[in-house]
Write a protein that holds these residues in place. Structure first.
Motif, PDB file in Angstrom:
ATOM      1  N   PRO A 162      47.623 -10.692  12.622  1.00 14.98           N
ATOM      2  CA  PRO A 162      46.819  -9.700  11.894  1.00 14.98           C
ATOM      3  C   PRO A 162      46.819  -9.904  10.370  1.00 14.98           C
ATOM      4  CG  PRO A 162      48.147  -8.616  13.567  1.00 14.98           C
ATOM      5  CD  PRO A 162      48.606 -10.040  13.506  1.00 14.98           C
ATOM      6  N   THR A 163      47.914 -10.400   9.831  1.00 11.96           N
ATOM      7  CA  THR A 163      47.981 -10.673   8.396  1.00 11.96           C
ATOM      8  C   THR A 163      46.991 -11.775   8.024  1.00 11.96           C
ATOM      9  OG1 THR A 163      50.297 -10.004   8.300  1.00 11.96           O
ATOM     10  CG2 THR A 163      49.493 -11.392   6.501  1.00 11.96           C
ATOM     11  N   VAL A 164      46.936 -12.811   8.843  1.00  7.87           N
ATOM     12  CA  VAL A 164      45.990 -13.905   8.606  1.00  7.87           C
ATOM     13  C   VAL A 164      44.554 -13.395   8.731  1.00  7.87           C
ATOM     14  CG1 VAL A 164      45.128 -16.093   9.556  1.00  7.87           C
ATOM     15  CG2 VAL A 164      47.575 -15.729   9.289  1.00  7.87           C
ATOM     16  N   ARG A 165      44.310 -12.561   9.721  1.00  2.00           N
ATOM     17  CA  ARG A 165      42.964 -12.011   9.946  1.00  2.00           C
ATOM     18  C   ARG A 165      42.510 -11.192   8.736  1.00  2.00           C
ATOM     19  NH1 ARG A 165      38.617 -13.407  12.468  1.00  2.00           N
ATOM     20  NH2 ARG A 165      37.607 -12.622  10.648  1.00  2.00           N
ATOM     21  N   VAL A 166      43.392 -10.357   8.201  1.00  2.00           N
ATOM     22  CA  VAL A 166      43.056  -9.540   7.031  1.00  2.00           C
ATOM     23  C   VAL A 166      42.740 -10.433   5.837  1.00  2.00           C
ATOM     24  CG1 VAL A 166      44.013  -7.920   5.333  1.00  2.00           C
ATOM     25  CG2 VAL A 166      44.287  -7.473   7.768  1.00  2.00           C
ATOM     26  N   ARG A 167      43.544 -11.452   5.642  1.00  2.00           N
ATOM     27  CA  ARG A 167      43.299 -12.364   4.510  1.00  2.00           C
ATOM     28  C   ARG A 167      41.959 -13.069   4.660  1.00  2.00           C
ATOM     29  NH1 ARG A 167      46.983 -17.099   1.885  1.00  2.00           N
ATOM     30  NH2 ARG A 167      45.588 -17.490   0.136  1.00  2.00           N
ATOM     31  N   LEU A 168      41.662 -13.533   5.857  1.00  2.00           N
ATOM     32  CA  LEU A 168      40.382 -14.191   6.103  1.00  2.00           C
ATOM     33  C   LEU A 168      39.218 -13.226   5.868  1.00  2.00           C
ATOM     34  CD1 LEU A 168      38.751 -16.635   6.961  1.00  2.00           C
ATOM     35  CD2 LEU A 168      39.103 -15.939   9.351  1.00  2.00           C
ATOM     36  N   ASP A 169      39.374 -11.990   6.328  1.00  2.00           N
ATOM     37  CA  ASP A 169      38.321 -10.991   6.111  1.00  2.00           C
ATOM     38  C   ASP A 169      38.069 -10.760   4.619  1.00  2.00           C
ATOM     39  OD1 ASP A 169      37.904 -10.693   8.813  1.00  2.00           O
ATOM     40  OD2 ASP A 169      39.137  -8.886   8.991  1.00  2.00           O
ATOM     41  N   LYS A 170      39.125 -10.724   3.837  1.00  2.73           N
ATOM     42  CA  LYS A 170      38.970 -10.535   2.391  1.00  2.73           C
ATOM     43  C   LYS A 170      38.279 -11.736   1.743  1.00  2.73           C
ATOM     44  CE  LYS A 170      42.539  -7.170   1.555  1.00  2.73           C
ATOM     45  NZ  LYS A 170      43.531  -6.688   0.631  1.00  2.73           N
ATOM     46  N   ILE A 171      38.590 -12.930   2.202  1.00  3.17           N
ATOM     47  CA  ILE A 171      37.928 -14.120   1.672  1.00  3.17           C
ATOM     48  C   ILE A 171      36.447 -14.089   2.034  1.00  3.17           C
ATOM     49  CG2 ILE A 171      37.771 -16.639   1.840  1.00  3.17           C
ATOM     50  CD1 ILE A 171      40.850 -16.650   2.161  1.00  3.17           C
ATOM     51  N   ILE A 172      36.149 -13.693   3.259  1.00  2.00           N
ATOM     52  CA  ILE A 172      34.746 -13.582   3.683  1.00  2.00           C
ATOM     53  C   ILE A 172      34.009 -12.582   2.788  1.00  2.00           C
ATOM     54  CG2 ILE A 172      33.232 -12.760   5.535  1.00  2.00           C
ATOM     55  CD1 ILE A 172      35.374 -13.947   7.505  1.00  2.00           C
ATOM     56  N   GLN A 173      34.652 -11.466   2.479  1.00  4.06           N
ATOM     57  CA  GLN A 173      34.035 -10.469   1.596  1.00  4.06           C
ATOM     58  C   GLN A 173      33.808 -11.043   0.204  1.00  4.06           C
ATOM     59  OE1 GLN A 173      36.878  -7.289   1.953  1.00  4.06           O
ATOM     60  NE2 GLN A 173      35.703  -6.263   3.554  1.00  4.06           N
ATOM     61  N   ARG A 174      34.769 -11.786  -0.301  1.00  2.00           N
ATOM     62  CA  ARG A 174      34.608 -12.407  -1.625  1.00  2.00           C
ATOM     63  C   ARG A 174      33.436 -13.385  -1.638  1.00  2.00           C
ATOM     64  NH1 ARG A 174      40.536 -12.602  -1.670  1.00  2.00           N
ATOM     65  NH2 ARG A 174      41.216 -10.951  -3.062  1.00  2.00           N
TER      66      ARG A 174
ATOM     67  N   GLU B  56      44.373 -20.215  -4.287  1.00  2.00           N
ATOM     68  CA  GLU B  56      45.067 -19.885  -3.037  1.00  2.00           C
ATOM     69  C   GLU B  56      44.078 -19.705  -1.888  1.00  2.00           C
ATOM     70  OE1 GLU B  56      45.600 -17.379  -5.690  1.00  2.00           O
ATOM     71  OE2 GLU B  56      47.067 -18.710  -6.574  1.00  2.00           O
ATOM     72  N   ASP B  57      42.919 -19.109  -2.185  1.00  2.00           N
ATOM     73  CA  ASP B  57      41.909 -18.920  -1.147  1.00  2.00           C
ATOM     74  C   ASP B  57      41.288 -20.252  -0.741  1.00  2.00           C
ATOM     75  OD1 ASP B  57      42.384 -16.201  -1.165  1.00  2.00           O
ATOM     76  OD2 ASP B  57      40.732 -15.755  -2.528  1.00  2.00           O
ATOM     77  N   GLN B  58      41.107 -21.147  -1.701  1.00  2.00           N
ATOM     78  CA  GLN B  58      40.602 -22.480  -1.379  1.00  2.00           C
ATOM     79  C   GLN B  58      41.585 -23.205  -0.456  1.00  2.00           C
ATOM     80  OE1 GLN B  58      40.065 -24.318  -5.211  1.00  2.00           O
ATOM     81  NE2 GLN B  58      38.083 -23.337  -5.565  1.00  2.00           N
ATOM     82  N   GLU B  59      42.854 -23.091  -0.770  1.00  2.00           N
ATOM     83  CA  GLU B  59      43.892 -23.730   0.059  1.00  2.00           C
ATOM     84  C   GLU B  59      43.910 -23.117   1.458  1.00  2.00           C
ATOM     85  OE1 GLU B  59      46.763 -26.316   1.265  1.00  2.00           O
ATOM     86  OE2 GLU B  59      45.628 -26.399  -0.602  1.00  2.00           O
ATOM     87  N   PHE B  60      43.742 -21.812   1.540  1.00  2.00           N
ATOM     88  CA  PHE B  60      43.706 -21.119   2.834  1.00  2.00           C
ATOM     89  C   PHE B  60      42.558 -21.660   3.682  1.00  2.00           C
ATOM     90  CE2 PHE B  60      42.533 -17.684   5.717  1.00  2.00           C
ATOM     91  CZ  PHE B  60      43.763 -17.280   6.204  1.00  2.00           C
TER      92      PHE B  60
ATOM     93  N   GLY C 204      40.222 -24.106  12.834  1.00  2.00           N
ATOM     94  CA  GLY C 204      39.787 -22.712  12.882  1.00  2.00           C
ATOM     95  C   GLY C 204      40.718 -21.790  13.650  1.00  2.00           C
ATOM     96  N   SER C 205      41.884 -22.262  14.006  1.00  2.00           N
ATOM     97  CA  SER C 205      42.826 -21.447  14.780  1.00  2.00           C
ATOM     98  C   SER C 205      43.615 -20.517  13.864  1.00  2.00           C
ATOM     99  CB  SER C 205      43.793 -22.346  15.543  1.00  2.00           C
ATOM    100  OG  SER C 205      44.829 -21.575  16.116  1.00  2.00           O
ATOM    101  N   LEU C 206      43.363 -19.228  14.000  1.00  2.00           N
ATOM    102  CA  LEU C 206      44.108 -18.251  13.201  1.00  2.00           C
ATOM    103  C   LEU C 206      45.564 -18.180  13.646  1.00  2.00           C
ATOM    104  CD1 LEU C 206      41.526 -15.357  12.756  1.00  2.00           C
ATOM    105  CD2 LEU C 206      41.938 -17.352  11.318  1.00  2.00           C
ATOM    106  N   LYS C 207      45.805 -18.429  14.925  1.00  2.00           N
ATOM    107  CA  LYS C 207      47.187 -18.454  15.421  1.00  2.00           C
ATOM    108  C   LYS C 207      47.968 -19.580  14.749  1.00  2.00           C
ATOM    109  CE  LYS C 207      46.431 -16.352  19.918  1.00  2.00           C
ATOM    110  NZ  LYS C 207      46.508 -16.509  21.371  1.00  2.00           N
ATOM    111  N   GLU C 208      47.313 -20.738  14.612  1.00  2.00           N
ATOM    112  CA  GLU C 208      47.962 -21.868  13.949  1.00  2.00           C
ATOM    113  C   GLU C 208      48.212 -21.548  12.478  1.00  2.00           C
ATOM    114  OE1 GLU C 208      49.881 -25.369  13.568  1.00  2.00           O
ATOM    115  OE2 GLU C 208      49.150 -24.518  15.440  1.00  2.00           O
ATOM    116  N   LEU C 209      47.249 -20.901  11.835  1.00  2.00           N
ATOM    117  CA  LEU C 209      47.429 -20.517  10.428  1.00  2.00           C
ATOM    118  C   LEU C 209      48.603 -19.555  10.269  1.00  2.00           C
ATOM    119  CD1 LEU C 209      43.982 -19.897   8.692  1.00  2.00           C
ATOM    120  CD2 LEU C 209      45.700 -21.590   8.160  1.00  2.00           C
TER     121      LEU C 209
END
Length: 91
Positions: free
Chosen positions: A37-49, A10-14, A23-28
């Motif tokens: 904000p939900t997209v931003r949190v998910r991206l932050d978690k992927i960055i942490q991983r 799922e993270d690879q697909e994201f 790179g548009s979070l609004k588009e995502l």
């Protein structure tokens, strides 16, 4: 790019969708039908991983503690205290 292969599907697909949307979070947010904000949190978690994957040189204990933070099983504040205590005891 071994880190990419170690991410969940799922993270690879994201990440794929992030690239496709230039790179548009609004588009995502529109694609996934969630708020920005939900997209931003998910991206932050992927960055942490990704950071964790790249820090394989760290002790497995510290890595496991940080994984618990990423998975919302432990607060970052408490994780820092645990790691600090662990490092002090190692000395």
């Amino acid at each position: 790019m071994d880190w990419f292969l170690e991410l969940e599907r799922e993270d690879q697909e994201f990440i794929k969708q992030l690239v496709k949307s230039s790179g548009s979070l609004k588009e995502l947010a529109k694609i996934y039908k969630v708020s920005y904000p939900t997209v931003r949190v998910r991206l932050d978690k992927i960055i942490q991983r990704i950071s964790l994957i790249e820090q394989q040189k760290e002790s497995s204990f510290e890595t496991k503690i940080m994984e618990m933070v990423i998975n919302d099983e432990l607060s970052l504040h408490l994780a820092k205290k645990i790691i600090e205590n662990y490092q002090e005891e190692k000395k």
